[in-house]
Design a protein around this motif. Structure first.
Motif: not given
Length: 668
Positions: A630-648
């Motif tokens: 409807a708004s053609l908008s991406f927004s960050s998911s509010k699901s249980k998936a957490r931000l993941k930081k990886m070494k490489g």
């Protein structure tokens, strides 16, 4: 008490029904969605010229040669060439005299001109055409604006006069308590009535706004106004600006009528209240830029030519410091000095309120020019400034993508971002919202959309801006379009294959004219059709990427470059190596963003944004996105998936599973 930087509000003309008792010209209505307006407005976003249409570029050498060939006397200024005016005196037939006042200024970069005596202005081609008229004995005619623009300016002057007549000098308010409270609200308790009177500042009680006038330098008539009001949210104070005419036509150097012909030193500020404080505390000639630290319009440069020394004191954050360095290039580095923001060197109004020695701060200003080689001693203060202001150094934060802030930390000038994703995954839609988010925070943005036309792109961005389908609520179109027009957003008119030199020249023009700090190019493949360096497409792509990298560095401008990926198995996720071409693109880039699209047989797939390279501090990772059709908008998911930081990248690919993994580390 926290202070939020100035932000533009909606057009000041919307206040008129309240201020002027509804008195307007016949048939005009200022209320959003008013009856009878549907379909009458035109979409007037600024676009940059196509190479097939308007004027070709001109060099300073060509300008000088032409003036000598036409026997027109001139002398070099800092940013302009000065000549006698074509539009004053006895008309055509007679050669221009070297003894006449040199009131016509030709911009050395663009060739456009301005006559400060008659306010005639135009392009280099307009100037040449008027020289030809003069040779034929015909009085030169100043280039005229379109009827639509003239009517808009006339209406703005009428509206400004209506507001100006209702505004009162602050010291003439009957209630002494109200005067003190108003001054305290705007932080000008230390500013005297004499200073307010000298600069002609008034107060509009019905809108609770300070009113700053724009007087014509030609005949001192009122051309427009700027209104500044305060909005409080808890301990945060936000200053909201509104102008007549609208921001892109508002060219008021506040304080210009007070400048004398013999003044040779000037302090440029980014805010009218700072100009008041500087004049009162240091007694110096001072002007305030109409759009603060966001832009220095080239049409104002002729009014600054008389000054041998200009000190730029634009604000108290690193963003204003970067703007000051950019503006100094336009004004000529050799005459500019910069006041570095710091705890002991806040913005001028704050310095006055704290009782600091403003004259001493001005004397400590740093020269803008520098040699090619410097020692650490010269860099010491800048390094310290970056350590103290880590949040500001990180750049402008995204409001719609907080997870992106956690990884990239912010949007910084002078960087190159490569963005890729599978065909049909929504690359253009995502990057338009990504850029819109920054533009709404004052980042001057230039869009180069070679794949879809500007009308369609503008429709996408307007829908994202409004957060709704305007097709179903057409009565709201004008309201949202008016707000959208206030954004510092510009479009290139190219479409399809383009020569890289033409694109770079257009970008250079935009940086000079509009102080662009973010350029979006969609996409790289459209730059390669006109390259004649080699039949090898990889070599051509490397050249184009190198050109964009050099442009970003030389102009302290962030470039976001969209590149299609290689043709790969749809079931495999993209990697940095999936970017089409050689490794040069990912090597040159400061940031690499990948839009991952996991397609499912049973229905729509999941989309993720992956940061696979981050030169600023090494953080990489991936986070989910949700798409609202409807708004053609991406927004960050509010699901249980957490931000993941990886070494490489290898570890990232190994750890990603259907259930979702997590981790946190720094790139070594």
């Amino acid at each position: 008490m926290a202070l939020v930087p100035l932000r533009p509000g909606r057009a000041a003309s919307r206040l008129l029904p309240l201020l002027c008792g509804g008195a307007r010209s016949k048939g005009a209505s200022l209320s959003p969605g008013a009856p009878g307006r549907l379909g009458q407005r035109r979409y007037k976003k600024d676009v940059l010229p196509s190479p097939d249409g308007p004027a070709p570029s001109v060099s300073i050498t060509e300008i000088r040669q032409y003036l000598r060939a036409e026997d027109i006397p001139f002398h070099d200024g800092y940013s302009c060439l000065h000549t006698p005016s074509l539009f004053t005196g006895d008309g055509g037939g007679q050669p221009l005299s070297a003894s006449a006042p040199f009131t016509l200024f030709i911009d050395k970069t663009t060739g456009s001109f301005l006559c400060t005596a008659t306010l005639a202005e135009g392009t280099w081609q307009d100037f040449q055409a008027n020289v030809e008229l003069r040779h034929r004995g015909i009085t030169p005619i100043p280039p005229a604006s379109s009827e639509e623009v003239e009517e808009e300016m006339r209406q703005a002057r009428e509206d400004a006069r209506c507001i100006w007549e209702r505004a009162l000098p602050l010291w003439e308010l009957l209630d002494e308590k109200e005067i003190k409270e108003t001054k305290a609200l705007f932080g000008i308790s230390m500013v005297t009535d004499a200073t307010l009177k000298r600069f002609g500042v008034r107060y509009l009680r019905t809108a609770r706004s300070l009113v700053f006038p724009w007087f014509s330098p030609q005949n001192a008539t009122l051309k427009g106004l700027k209104l500044v009001r305060v909005e409080k949210k808890g301990s945060t104070i936000t200053y909201v600006e509104e102008t007549l005419p609208r921001f892109d036509s508002y060219r008021n150097l506040f304080g210009l009528p007070l400048i004398g012909r013999r003044d040779t030193e000037l302090v440029l500020t980014g805010w009218e209240l700072d100009a008041l404080a500087l004049h009162q505390s240091a007694g110096v000639a001072t002007l305030a830029l109409p759009r603060g630290a966001s832009c220095l319009p080239p049409t104002l440069l002729p009014y600054l030519e008389q000054f041998k020394r200009i000190t730029l004191w634009l604000g108290e954050d690193l963003r204003s410091w970067e703007a000051a360095k950019l503006f100094a290039r336009k004004l000529s580095l050799k005459r500019c000095s910069l006041v570095r923001p710091g705890n002991l060197q806040p913005r001028p109004l704050e310095a006055l309120n704290q009782g600091l020695n403003v004259t001493k701060i001005l004397r400590s200003a740093l020269l803008a020019s520098h040699k090619s080689i410097v020692s650490f001693r010269q860099l010491r203060e800048e390094v310290f400034g970056e350590l103290v202001n880590t949040e500001q150094v990180s750049g402008v934060k995204w409001a719609r993508f907080p997870e992106l802030n956690k990884l990239l930390k912010g949007h910084r000038r002078g960087e190159l971002t490569i963005f890729t994703g599978p065909t049909g995954s929504g690359k253009t839609t995502f990057i338009s919202e990504y850029a819109l988010d920054l533009c709404m925070q004052g980042v001057c943005t230039l869009w180069g959309s070679f794949e879809i036309n500007n009308v369609r792109l503008a429709k996408i961005m307007l829908t994202q801006f409004a957060g709704r389908r305007l097709e179903d609520q057409l009565e709201l179109y004008d309201e949202w379009a008016d707000r959208f027009e206030e954004l510092p957003l510009y479009f290139m008119t190219f479409h399809g294959q383009q020569n890289i030199k033409t694109v770079i020249d257009t970008m250079q023009h935009a940086v000079y004219m509009y102080d662009i700090t973010h350029v979006v190019v969609d996409n790289l493949q459209f730059m390669m059709g006109h390259e004649h360096l080699s039949v090898d497409r990889l070599a051509a792509q490397d050249y184009v990427v190198g050109a964009f990298r050099k442009f970003a560095t030389d102009n302290t401008c962030h470039i976001t470059l969209i590149i299609h990926p290689r043709k790969e198995d749809d079931e495999k996720e993209l990697q940095t190596a999936s970017i089409f071409g050689s490794a040069k693109a990912s090597q040159e880039a400061d940031n690499v963003l990948i839009l991952q699209d996991r397609k499912l047989v049973t229905g729509p797939g999941k989309r993720y944004l992956q940061v696979s390279k981050n030169r600023f501090d090494g953080d990489v990772g991936i986070f989910p996105l949700e798409f609202s059709k409807a708004s053609l908008s991406f927004s960050s998911s509010k699901s249980k998936a957490r931000l993941k930081k990886m070494k490489g990248e290898k570890e990232l690919l190994a750890n990603k599973t259907v259930e979702g993994g997590s981790g946190a580390s720094k790139k070594p």
